[in-house]
Design a protein around this motif. Structure first.
Motif, mmCIF file in Angstrom:
data_model
loop_
_atom_site.group_PDB
_atom_site.id
_atom_site.type_symbol
_atom_site.label_atom_id
_atom_site.label_comp_id
_atom_site.label_asym_id
_atom_site.label_seq_id
_atom_site.Cartn_x
_atom_site.Cartn_y
_atom_site.Cartn_z
ATOM 1 N N VAL A 175 0.866 -1.180 0.000
ATOM 2 C CA VAL A 175 0.000 0.000 0.000
ATOM 3 C C VAL A 175 0.901 1.228 0.000
ATOM 4 O O VAL A 175 2.121 1.118 0.083
ATOM 5 C CB VAL A 175 -0.962 0.009 1.215
ATOM 6 C CG1 VAL A 175 -1.921 -1.168 1.152
ATOM 7 C CG2 VAL A 175 -0.202 0.002 2.530
ATOM 8 N N THR A 176 0.287 2.396 -0.075
ATOM 9 C CA THR A 176 1.046 3.644 -0.076
ATOM 10 C C THR A 176 0.739 4.429 1.181
ATOM 11 O O THR A 176 -0.430 4.606 1.534
ATOM 12 C CB THR A 176 0.686 4.481 -1.323
ATOM 13 O OG1 THR A 176 0.927 3.683 -2.485
ATOM 14 C CG2 THR A 176 1.516 5.733 -1.402
ATOM 15 N N ALA A 177 1.772 4.872 1.869
ATOM 16 C CA ALA A 177 1.632 5.716 3.062
ATOM 17 C C ALA A 177 2.471 6.961 2.841
ATOM 18 O O ALA A 177 3.670 6.859 2.622
ATOM 19 C CB ALA A 177 2.104 4.972 4.304
ATOM 20 N N ASP A 178 1.820 8.112 2.871
ATOM 21 C CA ASP A 178 2.513 9.381 2.646
ATOM 22 C C ASP A 178 3.322 9.352 1.354
ATOM 23 O O ASP A 178 4.460 9.826 1.303
ATOM 24 C CB ASP A 178 3.415 9.733 3.838
ATOM 25 C CG ASP A 178 2.610 9.932 5.112
ATOM 26 O OD1 ASP A 178 1.477 10.448 5.021
ATOM 27 O OD2 ASP A 178 3.106 9.568 6.190
ATOM 28 N N GLY A 179 2.751 8.758 0.323
ATOM 29 C CA GLY A 179 3.402 8.726 -0.981
ATOM 30 C C GLY A 179 4.498 7.689 -1.132
ATOM 31 O O GLY A 179 5.110 7.581 -2.187
ATOM 32 N N GLU A 180 4.751 6.908 -0.091
ATOM 33 C CA GLU A 180 5.805 5.893 -0.125
ATOM 34 C C GLU A 180 5.179 4.495 -0.076
ATOM 35 O O GLU A 180 4.224 4.269 0.661
ATOM 36 C CB GLU A 180 6.732 6.055 1.082
ATOM 37 C CG GLU A 180 7.484 7.372 1.114
ATOM 38 C CD GLU A 180 8.514 7.482 0.008
ATOM 39 O OE1 GLU A 180 9.167 6.466 -0.302
ATOM 40 O OE2 GLU A 180 8.647 8.581 -0.549
ATOM 41 N N PRO A 181 5.739 3.536 -0.837
ATOM 42 C CA PRO A 181 5.216 2.167 -0.745
ATOM 43 C C PRO A 181 5.518 1.565 0.625
ATOM 44 O O PRO A 181 6.574 1.814 1.199
ATOM 45 C CB PRO A 181 5.950 1.416 -1.848
ATOM 46 C CG PRO A 181 7.144 2.243 -2.167
ATOM 47 C CD PRO A 181 6.841 3.660 -1.771
ATOM 48 N N LEU A 182 4.564 0.808 1.138
ATOM 49 C CA LEU A 182 4.715 0.154 2.435
ATOM 50 C C LEU A 182 4.200 -1.273 2.306
ATOM 51 O O LEU A 182 3.090 -1.502 1.815
ATOM 52 C CB LEU A 182 3.914 0.904 3.497
ATOM 53 C CG LEU A 182 3.916 0.302 4.893
ATOM 54 C CD1 LEU A 182 5.312 0.360 5.501
ATOM 55 C CD2 LEU A 182 2.938 1.042 5.785
ATOM 56 N N VAL A 183 5.004 -2.222 2.708
ATOM 57 C CA VAL A 183 4.621 -3.628 2.668
ATOM 58 C C VAL A 183 4.014 -3.987 4.017
ATOM 59 O O VAL A 183 4.611 -3.742 5.066
ATOM 60 C CB VAL A 183 5.839 -4.526 2.356
ATOM 61 C CG1 VAL A 183 5.449 -6.001 2.409
ATOM 62 C CG2 VAL A 183 6.418 -4.172 0.995
ATOM 63 N N LEU A 184 2.799 -4.541 3.981
ATOM 64 C CA LEU A 184 2.082 -4.954 5.192
ATOM 65 C C LEU A 184 1.532 -6.358 4.993
ATOM 66 O O LEU A 184 1.130 -6.723 3.882
ATOM 67 C CB LEU A 184 0.897 -4.026 5.475
ATOM 68 C CG LEU A 184 1.196 -2.598 5.877
ATOM 69 C CD1 LEU A 184 -0.083 -1.777 5.883
ATOM 70 C CD2 LEU A 184 1.829 -2.569 7.247
ATOM 71 N N GLY A 185 1.465 -7.114 6.075
ATOM 72 C CA GLY A 185 0.791 -8.398 6.049
ATOM 73 C C GLY A 185 -0.618 -8.221 6.589
ATOM 74 O O GLY A 185 -0.838 -7.417 7.496
ATOM 75 N N ALA A 186 -1.567 -8.939 6.025
ATOM 76 C CA ALA A 186 -2.956 -8.882 6.471
ATOM 77 C C ALA A 186 -3.423 -10.304 6.763
ATOM 78 O O ALA A 186 -3.349 -11.174 5.892
ATOM 79 C CB ALA A 186 -3.836 -8.238 5.399
ATOM 80 N N LEU A 187 -3.863 -10.539 8.007
ATOM 81 C CA LEU A 187 -4.351 -11.867 8.374
ATOM 82 C C LEU A 187 -5.696 -12.139 7.726
ATOM 83 O O LEU A 187 -6.581 -11.285 7.725
ATOM 84 C CB LEU A 187 -4.521 -11.981 9.886
ATOM 85 C CG LEU A 187 -3.272 -12.152 10.716
ATOM 86 C CD1 LEU A 187 -3.625 -12.204 12.204
ATOM 87 C CD2 LEU A 187 -2.507 -13.401 10.316
ATOM 88 N N ALA A 188 -5.845 -13.331 7.185
ATOM 89 C CA ALA A 188 -7.116 -13.790 6.626
ATOM 90 C C ALA A 188 -7.398 -15.176 7.197
ATOM 91 O O ALA A 188 -6.475 -15.953 7.436
ATOM 92 C CB ALA A 188 -7.056 -13.851 5.104
#
Length: 185
Positions: A86-99
């Motif tokens: 995703v993008t945070a403050d114009g910077e790419p950010l890698v996040l894990g999302a539990l499903a």
């Protein structure tokens, strides 16, 4: 977005949360991992379940069920971590999302996607990109950027220890390892 992009079928990763079917655009998904546990970080929001080491990179793991106002994710054999960008403050950010479980990658024609439902001013549906229809099944198509980028995302992008009071363990010392016993709250 050009007109041809809005008429082309798009691919989505489908998954379940609390028995309901959801989807995210495949372009936002880097990979899907088996859930083996997280390193809990003190003084973080409840929806941030912890951090994982992904080939040398530290990746925050967000409990999608908590972000959507559902009960916390219970660890099962099917629980997965969907690695997203995703993008945070114009910077790419890698996040894990539990499903709860990941189903499959599907293709949906734009005609099979309805706009988010209108539920009045008191119900926020801004995180819903649309409602997909596939055979007799409805899919809530999440705007994963909005789900993960709302409140608390800036805190995830700060270096560990930012804002930690003197004398506290800023480097995650004392972080709890969550293993086979399930997820820590």
């Amino acid at each position: 977005m050009d007109a041809s992009a809005s008429t082309r079928s798009q691919q989505y990763l489908t998954f379940t949360l609390d028995g309901e079917h959801y989807a995210v655009e495949i372009e936002r998904v880097r990979e899907v991992l088996e859930f083996t546990g997280v390193n809990k970080v003190p003084r973080t929001p409840d929806f941030l379940r912890g951090m994982i080491n992904l080939r040398g990179d530290i990746v925050p793991v967000v409990d999608l069920r908590l972000k959507l106002g559902l009960s916390p994710t219970e660890r099962t054999i099917d629980t997965c971590v969907v690695i997203t960008e995703v993008t945070a403050d114009g910077e790419p950010l890698v996040l894990g999302a539990l499903a709860d479980s990941v189903q499959e990658v599907i293709e949906l024609d734009p005609a099979a996607i309805a706009p988010p439902p209108r539920m009045g001013a008191r119900v926020d549906t801004a995180f819903i990109r649309g409602m997909g229809r596939r055979e007799d099944q409805f899919l809530v198509i999440l705007d994963i950027e909005r789900v993960l980028a709302e409140d608390g995302l800036r805190a995830l992008t700060e270096p560990l220890g930012a804002g930690v009071p003197p004398g506290a363990a800023p480097d995650g010392a004392g972080a709890e390892r969550v293993g086979d016993a399930g997820l820590a709250g």
